[in-house]
Design a protein around this motif. Structure first.
Motif, PDB file in Angstrom:
ATOM      1  N   ILE A   1       6.051   3.070   1.166  1.00 31.24           N
ATOM      2  CA  ILE A   1       5.248   1.916   0.766  1.00 31.24           C
ATOM      3  C   ILE A   1       5.360   0.859   1.856  1.00 31.24           C
ATOM      4  O   ILE A   1       6.466   0.548   2.318  1.00 31.24           O
ATOM      5  CB  ILE A   1       5.710   1.332  -0.586  1.00 31.24           C
ATOM      6  N   ILE A   2       4.221   0.329   2.266  1.00 35.66           N
ATOM      7  CA  ILE A   2       4.171  -0.717   3.286  1.00 35.66           C
ATOM      8  C   ILE A   2       3.490  -1.944   2.687  1.00 35.66           C
ATOM      9  O   ILE A   2       2.448  -1.835   2.029  1.00 35.66           O
ATOM     10  CB  ILE A   2       3.413  -0.227   4.532  1.00 35.66           C
TER      11      ILE A   2
ATOM     12  N   GLU B   1       0.838  -1.193   0.000  1.00 38.42           N
ATOM     13  CA  GLU B   1       0.000   0.000   0.000  1.00 38.42           C
ATOM     14  C   GLU B   1       0.873   1.243   0.000  1.00 38.42           C
ATOM     15  O   GLU B   1       1.833   1.353   0.766  1.00 38.42           O
ATOM     16  CB  GLU B   1      -0.911   0.002   1.217  1.00 38.42           C
ATOM     17  N   ILE B   2       0.558   2.178  -0.889  1.00 36.94           N
ATOM     18  CA  ILE B   2       1.296   3.439  -0.969  1.00 36.94           C
ATOM     19  C   ILE B   2       0.802   4.385   0.119  1.00 36.94           C
ATOM     20  O   ILE B   2      -0.396   4.603   0.285  1.00 36.94           O
ATOM     21  CB  ILE B   2       1.124   4.090  -2.353  1.00 36.94           C
ATOM     22  N   ILE B   3       1.736   4.940   0.875  1.00 32.92           N
ATOM     23  CA  ILE B   3       1.430   5.948   1.896  1.00 32.92           C
ATOM     24  C   ILE B   3       1.843   7.304   1.341  1.00 32.92           C
ATOM     25  O   ILE B   3       2.999   7.498   0.957  1.00 32.92           O
ATOM     26  CB  ILE B   3       2.193   5.667   3.209  1.00 32.92           C
ATOM     27  N   THR B   4       0.907   8.224   1.275  1.00 31.34           N
ATOM     28  CA  THR B   4       1.206   9.541   0.710  1.00 31.34           C
ATOM     29  C   THR B   4       1.390  10.583   1.801  1.00 31.34           C
ATOM     30  O   THR B   4       1.015  10.372   2.959  1.00 31.34           O
ATOM     31  CB  THR B   4       0.081   9.990  -0.239  1.00 31.34           C
ATOM     32  N   MET B   5       1.981  11.717   1.415  1.00 32.92           N
ATOM     33  CA  MET B   5       2.137  12.821   2.355  1.00 32.92           C
ATOM     34  C   MET B   5       0.753  13.294   2.787  1.00 32.92           C
ATOM     35  O   MET B   5      -0.050  13.717   1.962  1.00 32.92           O
ATOM     36  CB  MET B   5       2.902  13.976   1.699  1.00 32.92           C
ATOM     37  N   PRO B   6       0.432  13.212   4.083  1.00 25.80           N
ATOM     38  CA  PRO B   6      -0.902  13.590   4.549  1.00 25.80           C
ATOM     39  C   PRO B   6      -1.070  15.103   4.627  1.00 25.80           C
ATOM     40  O   PRO B   6      -0.086  15.843   4.761  1.00 25.80           O
ATOM     41  CB  PRO B   6      -0.956  12.974   5.946  1.00 25.80           C
ATOM     42  N   GLN B   7      -2.296  15.575   4.538  1.00 29.36           N
ATOM     43  CA  GLN B   7      -2.586  16.989   4.759  1.00 29.36           C
ATOM     44  C   GLN B   7      -2.936  17.151   6.236  1.00 29.36           C
ATOM     45  O   GLN B   7      -4.040  16.846   6.669  1.00 29.36           O
ATOM     46  CB  GLN B   7      -3.732  17.464   3.875  1.00 29.36           C
TER      47      GLN B   7
ATOM     48  N   PHE C   1       3.123  11.556  12.584  1.00 32.38           N
ATOM     49  CA  PHE C   1       2.288  10.935  11.553  1.00 32.38           C
ATOM     50  C   PHE C   1       2.016   9.495  11.951  1.00 32.38           C
ATOM     51  O   PHE C   1       2.905   8.650  11.929  1.00 32.38           O
ATOM     52  CB  PHE C   1       2.979  11.005  10.192  1.00 32.38           C
ATOM     53  N   GLU C   2       0.783   9.211  12.338  1.00 30.95           N
ATOM     54  CA  GLU C   2       0.385   7.889  12.807  1.00 30.95           C
ATOM     55  C   GLU C   2      -0.108   7.048  11.638  1.00 30.95           C
ATOM     56  O   GLU C   2      -0.974   7.461  10.880  1.00 30.95           O
ATOM     57  CB  GLU C   2      -0.721   8.040  13.853  1.00 30.95           C
ATOM     58  N   ILE C   3       0.483   5.869  11.492  1.00 27.59           N
ATOM     59  CA  ILE C   3       0.149   5.003  10.368  1.00 27.59           C
ATOM     60  C   ILE C   3      -1.134   4.233  10.661  1.00 27.59           C
ATOM     61  O   ILE C   3      -1.414   3.875  11.812  1.00 27.59           O
ATOM     62  CB  ILE C   3       1.316   4.033  10.064  1.00 27.59           C
ATOM     63  N   ASP C   4      -1.933   3.972   9.626  1.00 30.93           N
ATOM     64  CA  ASP C   4      -3.209   3.261   9.835  1.00 30.93           C
ATOM     65  C   ASP C   4      -3.221   1.887   9.177  1.00 30.93           C
ATOM     66  O   ASP C   4      -4.276   1.296   8.960  1.00 30.93           O
ATOM     67  CB  ASP C   4      -4.377   4.108   9.326  1.00 30.93           C
ATOM     68  N   VAL C   5      -2.023   1.382   8.809  1.00 28.74           N
ATOM     69  CA  VAL C   5      -1.923   0.032   8.254  1.00 28.74           C
ATOM     70  C   VAL C   5      -0.784  -0.708   8.939  1.00 28.74           C
ATOM     71  O   VAL C   5       0.037  -0.095   9.613  1.00 28.74           O
ATOM     72  CB  VAL C   5      -1.669   0.064   6.724  1.00 28.74           C
ATOM     73  N   SER C   6      -0.739  -2.027   8.752  1.00 26.30           N
ATOM     74  CA  SER C   6       0.341  -2.843   9.314  1.00 26.30           C
ATOM     75  C   SER C   6       1.081  -3.552   8.183  1.00 26.30           C
ATOM     76  O   SER C   6       0.531  -3.806   7.110  1.00 26.30           O
ATOM     77  CB  SER C   6      -0.230  -3.881  10.292  1.00 26.30           C
ATOM     78  N   GLY C   7       2.353  -3.872   8.442  1.00 23.13           N
ATOM     79  CA  GLY C   7       3.140  -4.574   7.443  1.00 23.13           C
ATOM     80  C   GLY C   7       4.616  -4.314   7.637  1.00 23.13           C
ATOM     81  O   GLY C   7       5.079  -4.076   8.761  1.00 23.13           O
TER      82      GLY C   7
ATOM     83  N   ASP D   1       7.363  -7.603  -4.364  1.00 24.52           N
ATOM     84  CA  ASP D   1       7.881  -6.812  -5.473  1.00 24.52           C
ATOM     85  C   ASP D   1       7.071  -5.520  -5.590  1.00 24.52           C
ATOM     86  O   ASP D   1       5.859  -5.544  -5.820  1.00 24.52           O
ATOM     87  CB  ASP D   1       7.777  -7.613  -6.774  1.00 24.52           C
ATOM     88  N   ILE D   2       7.752  -4.394  -5.440  1.00 21.20           N
ATOM     89  CA  ILE D   2       7.046  -3.101  -5.476  1.00 21.20           C
ATOM     90  C   ILE D   2       7.574  -2.197  -6.593  1.00 21.20           C
ATOM     91  O   ILE D   2       7.259  -1.013  -6.630  1.00 21.20           O
ATOM     92  CB  ILE D   2       7.166  -2.371  -4.122  1.00 21.20           C
TER      93      ILE D   2
END
Length: 389
Positions: A75-76, A3-9, A48-54, A82-83
């Motif tokens: 990316i997580i 999953e792609i993590i983007t710069m949050p607003q 910045f708190e992440i909302d996914v695991s991996g 392969d990413i």
């Protein structure tokens, strides 16, 4: 699946962010709720708190670098996934560094270490700067992610004797520049000056602090904030904002307190200050100033001020003028307390005085209204026990 993590607003006005610190490195496991990084916005530095695991498979922005909101940050996914197909073209140069850090195979780890021994990790900007000023990067110790040489390392290099230091604008500094320029050139400022007899204010503070612990003791600024809010109660035309088609009269009195940081200015807000006691105001200011300097204050604590106070008295500044913190219609500047000869009861005596300056937006506040407010504020400060009632 990765999953792609983007710069949050992280604030309503944020357009880009700077990664101050990564709390995880490539190959680390991350859990939902972990603090992945510290990000500087135009207002503050926030976790910045992440909302996914991996597993953290890719870092797209190095420490000290910035990117726009919604651009790729990380990316997580699952270990070994392969990413390559997820990496933007302009990040392809970084993919090998990211993937090499993921493998749990000891042999690959050794090979990676050997690879890093021979390769100098340096950002494109730092490499360009080093080339332009003709310095060797071989002996420069990098302070970026995984020892990467970044701009500030080139600037501080001992080899770089002739380099004229330049520092890129931080998100905060750019926001300050835009905000104050807009205020100065859109709102017609005028200034009202006054000198306050603060002998009773000094005695008032002393009597209160004699009954409090060291940690609870109030400052002159705490009393001023309370007096400012009290005076706004009787002058609602000062608690306003200019809009193109209307003037907003606020029911809440929220006082912004200007706080100087190393690289800018921040204005935490004491909401409903007129309804809070001196001790409540003092405690809240201490907390918010402390967290502001540590960049731990939240964006919502910097919003919705209706009037601002800027105090430079602790720096020995006798008097000054401030630019209005739009959308406020005025700002109060507080100078230092000084002793000087003054006239009391037709006699010249030594007294303590403090100079204050009120900056007003002439579109909303006429001179008579600003002067009337300042007169009320002066009465509260010269007879401070009245602010308690």
């Amino acid at each position: 699946m990765a999953e792609i993590i983007t710069m949050p607003q992280l604030s309503d006005t944020m357009e880009e962010g700077t990664v101050i610190k990564w709390n995880k490195k490539i190959g680390d496991k991350v859990l939902e709720g972990d603090i992945l990084a510290e990000i500087e916005t135009d207002k503050a530095t926030q976790d910045f708190e992440i909302d996914v695991s991996g597993v953290l498979l890719f870092i797209g922005v190095h420490e000290g670098e910035k990117t726009r909101v919604n651009e790729i940050l990380a990316i997580i996914g699952e270990e070994g996934e392969d990413i390559h197909h997820l990496i933007p073209k302009n990040n392809k140069d970084d993919i090998n560094n990211n993937i090499e850090g993921i493998s749990s195979n000891k042999k690959e780890k050794v090979e990676e270490i050997e690879y890093k021994k021979d390769r100098i990790f340096i950002s494109p900007l730092a490499r360009k700067m080093a080339k332009e000023i003709g310095i060797s990067i071989k002996n420069i110790e990098g302070s970026g992610e995984n020892g990467r040489i970044i701009k500030k390392d080139i600037e501080s290099s001992h080899d770089n004797k002739k380099f004229q230091k330049t520092i890129s604008h931080s998100s905060m500094r750019k926001k300050i520049a835009y905000h104050l320029s807009f205020s100065k050139f859109s709102a017609p400022h005028y200034y009202i000056f006054n000198e306050i007899d603060v002998d009773q204010l000094i005695e008032f503070r002393k009597k209160i602090n004699d009954k409090l612990s060291i940690e609870e003791r109030i400052s002159f600024n705490d009393i001023i904030i309370k007096a400012v809010a009290k005076a706004l109660n009787t002058h609602p035309n000062m608690n306003t904002s200019w809009k193109e088609k209307e003037i907003i009269y606020y029911s809440d009195i929220n006082i912004g307190v200007a706080v100087a940081l190393e690289d800018g200015l921040i204005v935490p807000v004491i909401k409903n200050a007129d309804k809070k006691s001196l001790l409540q105001i003092s405690k809240e200011i201490k907390d918010k100033v402390s967290r502001s300097k540590l960049r731990k204050i939240q964006a919502e604590e910097l919003e919705n001020s209706t009037f601002t106070v800027s105090n430079l008295g602790m720096y020995g500044v006798e008097s000054f003028t401030s630019i209005i913190n739009i959308p406020n219609s005025s700002i109060l500047s507080i100078g230092s307390i000084i002793k000087k000869p003054i006239v009391k009861d037709d006699k010249i005596v030594v007294g303590s005085v403090m100079k204050i300056t009120l900056s007003c937006d002439h579109r909303i506040i006429d001179g008579a209204n600003g002067s009337s407010y300042l007169l009320s504020l002066r009465k509260f400060l010269e007879d401070p026990i009245t602010i308690l009632f």
